[in-house]
Motif scaffolding. Structure first.
Motif, PDB file in Angstrom:
ATOM      1  N   ALA A  87       0.769  -1.115   0.030  1.00 54.76           N
ATOM      2  CA  ALA A  87      -0.229   0.118   0.026  1.00 54.76           C
ATOM      3  C   ALA A  87       1.053   1.271  -0.073  1.00 54.76           C
ATOM      4  N   ILE A  88       1.961   1.240   0.743  1.00 55.38           N
ATOM      5  CA  ILE A  88       3.022   2.358   0.801  1.00 55.38           C
ATOM      6  C   ILE A  88       3.402   2.638  -0.687  1.00 55.38           C
ATOM      7  N   GLU A  89       3.807   1.579  -1.090  1.00 58.56           N
ATOM      8  CA  GLU A  89       4.402   1.570  -2.596  1.00 58.56           C
ATOM      9  C   GLU A  89       3.517   2.130  -3.420  1.00 58.56           C
ATOM     10  N   ARG A  90       2.331   1.762  -3.532  1.00 58.09           N
ATOM     11  CA  ARG A  90       1.205   2.255  -4.413  1.00 58.09           C
ATOM     12  C   ARG A  90       0.920   3.702  -4.112  1.00 58.09           C
ATOM     13  N   ILE A  91       0.876   4.106  -2.894  1.00 54.05           N
ATOM     14  CA  ILE A  91       0.887   5.625  -2.357  1.00 54.05           C
ATOM     15  C   ILE A  91       2.031   6.363  -3.216  1.00 54.05           C
ATOM     16  N   HIS A  92       3.381   5.743  -2.992  1.00 56.94           N
ATOM     17  CA  HIS A  92       4.480   6.645  -3.657  1.00 56.94           C
ATOM     18  C   HIS A  92       4.379   6.763  -5.153  1.00 56.94           C
ATOM     19  N   SER A 103      -1.041  11.578  -9.572  1.00 62.63           N
ATOM     20  CA  SER A 103      -2.685  11.126  -9.115  1.00 62.63           C
ATOM     21  C   SER A 103      -2.819  11.771  -7.635  1.00 62.63           C
ATOM     22  N   TYR A 104      -1.702  11.940  -6.775  1.00 61.90           N
ATOM     23  CA  TYR A 104      -1.773  12.523  -5.344  1.00 61.90           C
ATOM     24  C   TYR A 104      -1.107  14.118  -5.540  1.00 61.90           C
ATOM     25  N   ASP A 105      -1.824  14.844  -5.055  1.00 64.58           N
ATOM     26  CA  ASP A 105      -0.949  16.109  -4.647  1.00 64.58           C
ATOM     27  C   ASP A 105      -0.207  15.846  -3.373  1.00 64.58           C
ATOM     28  N   ILE A 106       0.582  16.763  -2.933  1.00 64.00           N
ATOM     29  CA  ILE A 106       1.397  16.433  -1.763  1.00 64.00           C
ATOM     30  C   ILE A 106       0.770  16.281  -0.456  1.00 64.00           C
ATOM     31  N   ASP A 107      -0.322  17.115  -0.356  1.00 64.00           N
ATOM     32  CA  ASP A 107      -1.266  16.823   0.767  1.00 64.00           C
ATOM     33  C   ASP A 107      -1.888  15.599   0.904  1.00 64.00           C
ATOM     34  N   THR A 108      -2.417  15.302  -0.115  1.00 64.38           N
ATOM     35  CA  THR A 108      -3.049  13.743  -0.165  1.00 64.38           C
ATOM     36  C   THR A 108      -1.833  12.616   0.077  1.00 64.38           C
ATOM     37  N   TYR A 109      -0.752  12.692  -0.607  1.00 59.62           N
ATOM     38  CA  TYR A 109       0.294  11.822  -0.456  1.00 59.62           C
ATOM     39  C   TYR A 109       0.725  11.637   0.877  1.00 59.62           C
ATOM     40  N   LYS A 110       0.880  12.982   1.720  1.00 62.18           N
ATOM     41  CA  LYS A 110       1.287  12.859   3.147  1.00 62.18           C
ATOM     42  C   LYS A 110       0.156  12.423   3.879  1.00 62.18           C
ATOM     43  N   GLU A 111      -1.300  12.775   3.623  1.00 64.97           N
ATOM     44  CA  GLU A 111      -2.164  11.956   4.629  1.00 64.97           C
ATOM     45  C   GLU A 111      -2.168  10.356   4.283  1.00 64.97           C
ATOM     46  N   ARG A 112      -2.231   9.977   3.148  1.00 65.48           N
ATOM     47  CA  ARG A 112      -2.366   8.817   2.798  1.00 65.48           C
ATOM     48  C   ARG A 112      -0.941   7.912   3.465  1.00 65.48           C
ATOM     49  N   LEU A 113       0.246   8.513   3.411  1.00 63.84           N
ATOM     50  CA  LEU A 113       1.289   7.883   3.680  1.00 63.84           C
ATOM     51  C   LEU A 113       1.261   7.645   5.306  1.00 63.84           C
TER      52      LEU A 113
END
Length: 98
Positions: free
Chosen positions: A5-10, A17-27
């Motif tokens: 899941a972390i790899e897919r987030i990266h 597909s993700y902006d920086i805020d979405t990336y940080k929140e998902r991570l």
């Protein structure tokens, strides 16, 4: 699985597909999930090791005590205590042997 899941987030972030805020929140959420799962594993291991503290001899004694006392007990409360004691002993055996 969670590491995937972390790899897919990266990958989603790198592909745009993700902006920086979405990336940080998902991570953050994925790492929180990992920490929670790690804690559950620690708790289950601790419970399993506590179960090991009940020896087979103690389990046999619990069963023998149950068999001796169950016939003589007249009150439902005492019978209930006996049944709970023997069931707990049997569950301990089952958990250890899984």
């Amino acid at each position: 699985m969670i590491e995937g899941a972390i790899e897919r987030i990266h990958l989603a972030f790198e592909s745009g597909s993700y902006d920086i805020d979405t990336y940080k929140e998902r991570l953050r959420k994925a790492r929180e999930d990992i920490n929670n799962l790690d804690e559950e594993v620690r708790v289950l291991k601790r419970k399993a090791s506590n179960q090991d503290a009940i020896s087979n001899k103690e389990r046999i004694e619990i069963i023998n005590d149950f068999l001796e006392r169950v016939e003589n007990e007249k009150t439902e409360m005492e019978l209930n205590k006996l049944y709970k004691k023997v069931i707990h002993g049997m569950l301990s055996v089952h958990i250890i042997t899984l």
